[in-house]
Design a protein around this motif. Structure first.
Motif: not given
Length: 400
Positions: A82-85, A153-154, A174-176
């Protein structure tokens, strides 16, 4: 390799991938150190600047749900990157990377473009976020983002950074085993096992339901004041819990991520508003069970207009029982609503199969998505959603 070949390759990347189909738990969680994310190299390619007033911070988290087995690898627990912005305070910090070089290599290799575009060209795209900087003061709505099937997710980074600059905490997931390549801690890079097994609408509906559980789990973890197991970067709970308003949570997804947005709203009443960006729903009762919560569908006119033969939007539309919008974009294609057209523009070429430029694609996606969440998570009046606008003639409202 010349500029024209690089731009053509990125355009083909989007066109090729367009053919790919689109509960509370005990968890362990660990942040990914700064060294895990490579600094952006000086490629000259830069994402659009966010339009909001806040600086943007980013932290990458690795989440493991110890109560669920992974549907693709049942011997393992379900894992997410998970990218938290988030809205941040102004100041210096390490520039956030777009993706790792290995993730970029796998994305290019999957489409047969590894010999045309260097991986460092993609991984080195410059973003406008900084790693692990201090958050802005206050409590903010949260929006979760789920990418298209096989996409990392990028590819939703521009939207994530823009929403964060406007005062949202944004969790891009991003789901594995559902991306062509996602880097995990410990040197692991998980590839798209699901791509080998998902072929029917029923199987795609299952992907959306699994992702709905993932998104609910992300809410659990990011809003937890205390962690039930494991830590976030030395905290006993989520470092974002104090800045997220749990009463104002939304979700948006591209392609099958849009189906996941609808699915999580059906099962999790904490999600107050949702957006589907150019994805079929696949589920036989899509749109039902949202209990009056708002939902918006925004897609390419050619594939998601009312007369499009392969779209299931008309069925979903009849079941939506709250505020709803159906928007179509003329000149768009499947990846219009992601970063890919923007990257092609930055390299000097547009996609001849999609008359809409990358810059215009980005502007429309940004404006309507932000207007939707401003309206339904912040109570702000946004006339843009009331109907066609003279300065945005590409956007139609076939249903109101």
């Amino acid at each position: 390799m010349n500029l024209r070949r690089r731009a053509t390759a990125l355009t083909l990347l989007g066109l090729s991938l367009a053919l790919v189909p689109g509960g509370p738990g005990i968890a362990s969680a660990a942040p990914v150190p700064v060294s895990f994310a490579r600094n952006a190299s000086e490629t000259g390619i830069e994402l659009p600047r966010p339009a909001g007033r806040y600086a943007v911070g980013t932290q990458i988290l690795h989440l493991s749900d110890l109560r669920r087995r992974d549907p693709w690898v049942p011997s393992a627990h379900r894992e997410l990157m998970v990218s938290v912005h988030y809205p941040a305070r102004a100041g210096r910090g390490t520039a956030a990377a777009y993706m790792t070089q290995e993730e970029a290599r796998l994305l290019l290799e999957a489409r047969g473009l590894a010999d045309v575009v260097p991986a460092e060209t993609v991984s080195g795209v410059r973003t406008h976020a900084r790693v692990d900087v201090r958050p802005a003061r206050g409590r903010f709505p949260m929006v979760m983002l789920s990418p298209g099937f096989a996409m990392p997710r990028s590819t939703l980074t521009t939207l994530a950074n823009d929403l964060a600059s406007r005062g949202y905490v944004v969790a891009a997931v991003d789901h594995a085993y559902e991306s062509v390549g996602t880097a995990f801690p410990g040197g692991r890079v998980l590839t798209c096992l699901a791509c080998e097994r998902v072929a029917t609408d029923r199987e795609r509906a299952r992907v959306a339901v699994v992702r709905a559980h993932d998104l609910s789990f992300v809410i659990d973890r990011l809003t937890a004041l205390r962690a039930s197991s494991g830590t976030f970067h030395g905290h006993s709970g989520s470092p974002f819990a104090s800045m997220i308003d749990p009463r104002r949570i939304g979700v948006a997804g591209h392609s099958i991520g849009g189906a996941a947005a609808a699915a999580v709203m059906q099962r999790d009443p904490r999600v107050r508003a949702g957006v589907n960006l150019d994805g079929n729903f696949f589920a036989p009762l899509a749109g039902a069970g949202m209990e009056g919560r708002p939902f918006m569908m925004m897609g390419a006119s050619a594939t998601h207009g009312p007369a499009a033969p392969d779209s299931d939007w008309q069925d979903a539309w009849t079941r939506l029982d709250g505020w709803r919008r159906w928007l179509t974009v003329a000149g768009a294609e499947h990846f219009t609503f992601t970063d890919l057209p923007v990257l092609a523009d930055r390299l000097g070429l547009s996609d001849p199969a999609a008359p809409l430029s990358g810059e215009r694609s980005w502007q429309l996606t940004r404006d309507y998505t932000a207007a939707f969440f401003d309206t339904h998570l912040r109570g702000m009046a946004r006339p843009l959603l009331n109907g066609p606008a003279a300065d945005r003639p590409e956007v139609g409202f076939p249903r109101m």
